[in-house]
Design a protein around this motif. Structure first.
Motif, short mmCIF file in Angstrom:
data_model
loop_
_atom_site.label_atom_id
_atom_site.label_comp_id
_atom_site.label_asym_id
_atom_site.label_seq_id
_atom_site.Cartn_x
_atom_site.Cartn_y
_atom_site.Cartn_z
N ALA A 89 2.62 119.11 111.24
CA ALA A 89 2.65 120.07 110.21
C ALA A 89 3.53 121.11 110.31
N SER A 90 4.32 121.45 111.22
CA SER A 90 5.17 122.44 111.70
C SER A 90 6.43 122.49 110.99
N GLU A 91 6.69 123.51 110.16
CA GLU A 91 8.21 123.25 109.62
C GLU A 91 9.20 123.56 110.38
N ASP A 92 8.96 124.32 111.37
CA ASP A 92 9.95 124.22 112.56
C ASP A 92 10.42 123.02 113.14
N PHE A 93 9.18 122.30 113.59
CA PHE A 93 9.63 120.91 114.24
C PHE A 93 10.37 120.11 113.23
N ARG A 94 9.90 120.19 112.08
CA ARG A 94 10.62 118.93 111.04
C ARG A 94 12.28 119.59 110.81
N LEU A 95 12.32 120.81 110.98
CA LEU A 95 13.87 121.47 110.85
C LEU A 95 14.37 121.09 112.09
N SER A 96 14.08 121.24 113.20
CA SER A 96 14.54 120.64 114.36
C SER A 96 15.03 119.32 114.48
N LEU A 97 13.95 118.61 114.12
CA LEU A 97 14.22 117.07 114.15
C LEU A 97 15.43 116.73 113.23
N PHE A 98 15.33 117.48 112.05
CA PHE A 98 16.56 117.07 111.02
C PHE A 98 17.69 117.45 111.80
N ASN A 99 17.95 118.80 112.25
CA ASN A 99 19.10 119.15 112.81
C ASN A 99 19.49 118.49 114.01
N THR A 100 18.62 117.80 114.75
CA THR A 100 19.08 117.08 115.69
C THR A 100 19.88 115.86 115.56
N LEU A 101 18.98 115.13 114.49
CA LEU A 101 19.13 113.76 113.90
C LEU A 101 20.75 113.80 113.22
N TRP A 102 21.05 115.12 112.72
CA TRP A 102 22.14 115.23 111.81
C TRP A 102 23.53 115.42 113.05
N TYR A 103 23.21 116.02 114.00
CA TYR A 103 24.12 116.50 115.31
C TYR A 103 24.30 114.91 115.88
N THR A 104 23.03 114.31 115.98
CA THR A 104 23.52 112.79 116.79
C THR A 104 24.28 111.95 115.92
N VAL A 105 24.03 112.00 114.60
CA VAL A 105 25.15 111.07 113.52
C VAL A 105 26.38 111.47 113.54
N GLY A 128 22.23 131.11 119.14
CA GLY A 128 20.74 131.53 119.32
C GLY A 128 20.25 130.62 118.34
N GLY A 129 20.29 129.36 117.89
CA GLY A 129 19.36 128.56 117.01
C GLY A 129 20.00 128.80 115.39
N GLY A 130 20.69 129.68 115.19
CA GLY A 130 21.02 130.30 113.72
C GLY A 130 22.37 129.47 113.27
N PRO A 131 22.68 129.90 112.23
CA PRO A 131 22.16 131.00 111.26
C PRO A 131 20.95 130.41 110.46
N ALA A 132 19.93 131.39 110.29
CA ALA A 132 18.62 130.96 109.44
C ALA A 132 18.15 129.57 110.23
N LYS A 133 18.21 129.46 111.43
CA LYS A 133 17.98 128.06 112.02
C LYS A 133 18.47 126.86 111.71
N ALA A 134 19.81 127.07 111.30
CA ALA A 134 20.71 125.93 110.92
C ALA A 134 20.90 124.99 112.36
N SER A 135 20.95 125.54 113.34
CA SER A 135 21.31 125.04 114.62
C SER A 135 20.08 124.82 115.64
N THR A 174 17.61 122.95 117.10
CA THR A 174 17.30 121.71 117.80
C THR A 174 16.02 121.44 118.23
N MET A 175 15.64 120.27 118.70
CA MET A 175 14.28 119.88 119.44
C MET A 175 14.01 120.63 120.79
N VAL A 176 15.24 120.70 121.36
CA VAL A 176 15.24 121.03 122.68
C VAL A 176 15.09 122.54 122.91
N TYR A 177 15.66 123.20 121.70
CA TYR A 177 15.49 124.60 121.45
C TYR A 177 14.00 124.94 120.94
N HIS A 178 13.70 124.04 120.14
CA HIS A 178 12.28 124.20 119.51
C HIS A 178 11.05 124.22 120.90
#
Length: 292
Positions: free
Chosen positions: A60-76, A235-242, A244-248
């Motif tokens: 249910a966490s928005e931060d977790f979903r955002l970190s998952l998306f950023n990590t998947l995008w990085y992996t791709v 530092g995970g920014g800007p606006a949590k755009a970086s 990632t899941m391990v950062y989370h």
């Protein structure tokens, strides 16, 4: 004591140190993480069993979903480009004169610490006085992007660093794979009139598929564990755009001191990596070709 039993005991004795290391530093921490993911704990007080509530909160966490998306995008971005570039560099250096020196230069970043690499690239990618933007303006007359402060560019920028950083390691793997390909295949192809490109597509790539399979799995696992670059450079920014899941996981554990939630996020990351690896193992039967 017969000879066979004696050899067996010596064998177990030799694997004992590695087995103890695996137990102490891998299996026990893995079980502890699974156990902690079912608890509520701030690192100081008593642990409280909460069942799967931590997992439900992560979904249910928005931060977790955002970190998952950023990590998947990085992996791709990292995995296909990193593997392809490593293959091309390995092919180019396989029979070139002075190849030992070239291999040394390409492999040097691999043994460099992640913090040092991140600090160097933090300077290179600086939008105001960074080397890359300076040369883009001098040579091409264009203004370079805000690599690390633009939300759309920060993940590609970190991916660029990671591809460069991991190139040497994958290159060595592919060089080893190339040296295992018999020259008779290429000689037969030349007799049949096949050019260099067709030899590459129909001989080199298929016979490199076991190496490609291994390198892909290891690169994907590494990409899902990206942390140092994001932590040091943005530092995970800007606006949590970086972010990632391990950062989370780090944020939950060592900033918010919610170790149960952090362990739950780590378990979910483990399940995700394990699932992707199993899928690759299953689909590898279709495209991985082992030589005679």
């Amino acid at each position: 004591m017969n000879k066979r039993l004696s050899e067996g005991l010596w064998g177990y004795l030799f694997i004992l140190p590695q087995s103890l290391g695996l137990l102490v530093f891998a299996l026990i921490p893995l079980v502890s993480a699974f156990t902690l993911s079912l608890m509520k704990w701030d690192g100081f007080g008593a642990k409280q069993f909460v069942g799967f509530r931590n997992f439900a909160e992560q979904f249910a966490s928005e931060d977790f979903r955002l970190s998952l998306f950023n990590t998947l995008w990085y992996t791709v971005l990292v995995v296909p480009s990193g593997i392809l570039l490593a293959i091309l560099v390995a092919v180019a250096l396989n029979k070139v004169r002075g190849k030992v020196i070239y291999r040394l230069f390409y492999y040097m970043p691999v043994v460099t610490g992640s913090i040092a690499v991140s600090m160097v690239w933090l300077w290179l990618l600086n939008s105001e006085f960074g080397v890359i933007n300076v040369y883009l303006k001098q040579w091409f007359g264009i203004e370079g992007p805000n690599w690390l402060t633009d939300r759309a560019m920060v993940i590609p920028s970190i991916a660029l660093l990671s591809v460069w950083w991991g190139l040497g390691g994958n290159m060595v793997l592919f060089l080893a794979g190339l040296q295992g390909i018999s020259a008779s295949y290429y000689e037969a192809a030349q007799i049949d009139g096949a050019g260099k490109f067709r030899q590459f597509m129909h001989i080199t790539l298929p016979l490199l598929s076991p190496t490609t399979f291994f390198a892909t799995i290891m690169t994907i696992i590494g990409s899902f564990q990206v942390f140092d670059q994001s932590f040091v450079m943005t530092g995970g920014g800007p606006a949590k755009a970086s972010y990632t899941m391990v950062y989370h996981i780090y944020q939950l554990a060592f900033v918010e001191f919610t170790f149960g939630k952090s362990a739950a996020a780590a378990v979910l990351l483990f399940i995700l990596i394990l699932s992707l690896t199993l899928v690759q193992m299953y689909t590898s039967k279709r495209w991985v070709h082992y030589g005679d």
